[in-house]
Structures are given as C-alpha cells and as structure tokens.
Scaffold this active site. Structure first.
Site, PDB file in Angstrom:
ATOM      1  N   CYS A  87      23.986 -13.948  33.255  1.00 31.90           N
ATOM      2  CA  CYS A  87      24.902 -12.780  33.946  1.00 31.90           C
ATOM      3  C   CYS A  87      24.214 -11.536  33.665  1.00 31.90           C
ATOM      4  O   CYS A  87      23.891 -11.154  32.761  1.00 31.90           O
ATOM      5  CB  CYS A  87      26.114 -12.987  33.229  1.00 31.90           C
ATOM      6  SG  CYS A  87      26.775 -14.724  33.675  1.00 31.90           S
ATOM      7  N   CYS A 127      23.724 -18.285  30.254  1.00 28.78           N
ATOM      8  CA  CYS A 127      22.725 -18.290  31.523  1.00 28.78           C
ATOM      9  C   CYS A 127      21.853 -17.011  31.927  1.00 28.78           C
ATOM     10  O   CYS A 127      21.109 -16.651  31.030  1.00 28.78           O
ATOM     11  CB  CYS A 127      23.550 -18.732  32.577  1.00 28.78           C
ATOM     12  SG  CYS A 127      25.128 -18.105  33.007  1.00 28.78           S
TER      13      CYS A 127
HETATM   14 FE    FE Z   1      25.428 -16.065  32.516  1.00 26.99          FE
END
Ligand code: FE
Length: 206
Positions: free
Chosen positions: A117, A115
């Site tokens: 992070c 994603c």
């Molecule tokens: Fe992520």
C-alpha cells in the site's frame, strides 16, 4: 527511482518477475479483459500526472507555508485539494493519505507489512523493493540497520517511528527541510525532494 539491492538477491530475480508480469499481461489481453492500450494509458498517467513530483510540491509548500503545513498534518486530503494538483488526488490509492513529519527527535519510515500500500497520487507507483517481503519484514524488525543500508545514519537519540500503510490509510513522510535552503522558492525546494525521502529511507540534502 533508485533501485535498492542491498538484500543480496540473485541478480535475475527482477528479470524473472518482469517475465511473469509480461506473461500475465498477454493472457489478460488475449482473454479480452484489458487491451494493450489500457496498460499504456495507466503507465503514462502515473508517469505524467500522478507521481512523486506531486509529493515534492506538497513538501515544498509545507516547508514554505506554516499554515499549509499544519493543515497538511491534520488532514492531508483536505489540505492538498486546492493547491493546483491534478484532479483525482483523492482517487485510486489516495483516498485517505496521512503525513508524518520528521523532526530532530523523530524519524519516520513508511512500509506496508501486508503487501505494498502506497499513496499513488503523491508518490507514484511503489518501487520494486518496497513490495519485497524481506524489506517489509526487516524494516519492521530492524529499521535502524535497514536505514544504514540505504545510507541514512541517524543519531542514537533519534526515535524511529514506523507507519504501516494499508487500504485504509496511506502514509507519507514530510522530510526535514535541509539547512542552507533559506530563500529558495517552492519550485527550487521541490527539486530537492525525492520519493525515498517521502518514504523515510533517505534524507533531503541541499
Ligand atoms: Fe499493502
């Protein structure tokens, strides 16, 4: 933060995402989940307290203080707990940060394949392109080509290491100190350090 648009998307792509965010925000406000003030407070916090200026201070200190650098590479959160950064450096998205050092042999890049992070307390909010599926996929598959598109040409004998940030560990890069910076103060050095350099998609130049 530099906008990266080397992936050939339609020019209205970002406008489209921004419209979706605005729609979601109004719905959340309308349903009473958040207030407009909440959104502004969070944005303001990540503009003034938590941002890449913290990471730049950390990098400048590591360049100037070998003992701090050793501690930083071993345990980032412990090393930065007492150097006068804002309270909450180990809070939201910064609970487990780890630092990898660029050397003459190894160049590190940080991505999040799943994603987006990212170590918010040291680097701020992630830029648009960092969350982009194409960037995430291509950086893993052909990091050298992606680096070239960012303007980073590395000698063939430099190994590229990729670090996948996750909810468990959020990585950032300790870039190489540029030549010609001997005698610079930590404050002067910090001004040279960009978020892109701490993500491994840029080098630091004096
Ligand atoms: Fe992520």
């Amino acid at each position: 933060m530099t906008k990266y648009d080397g992936f050939g998307y339609d020019s209205d792509r970002e406008i489209y995402s921004a419209a979706r965010v605005r729609a979601l925000e109004s719905l959340l406000i309308e349903k009473g989940v958040i207030s407009g003030e909440t959104v502004n407070k969070v944005l303001n916090y990540f503009e003034t307290e938590m941002g890449p200026f913290n990471g730049a201070k950390i990098v400048a200190k590591a360049w100037s203080d070998p003992e701090f650098k050793a501690k930083l590479l071993e345990d980032c959160n412990a090393a930065i707990s007492d150097i006068g950064l804002p309270i909450g450096m180990s809070g939201a998205e910064g609970e487990h940060m780890k630092v990898v050092e660029n050397t003459a042999q190894v160049h590190n890049i940080v991505i999040c394949t799943l994603c987006s992070c990212y170590p918010w307390p040291t680097l701020g909010l992630p830029p648009y392109w960092f969350k982009d599926p194409t960037f995430r996929a291509r950086a893993a598959r052909e990091p050298r080509a992606v680096l070239q598109e960012f303007g980073v040409e590395l000698p063939e004998d430099v190994t590229i290491s990729l670090w996948d940030s996750s909810a468990q560990i959020r990585w950032f890069v300790l870039p190489a100190r540029p030549e010609g910076t001997e005698g610079m103060s930590e404050a002067e050095l910090a001004k040279l350090v960009t978020p892109e350099a701490m993500m491994g998609v840029a080098l630091v130049s004096a």
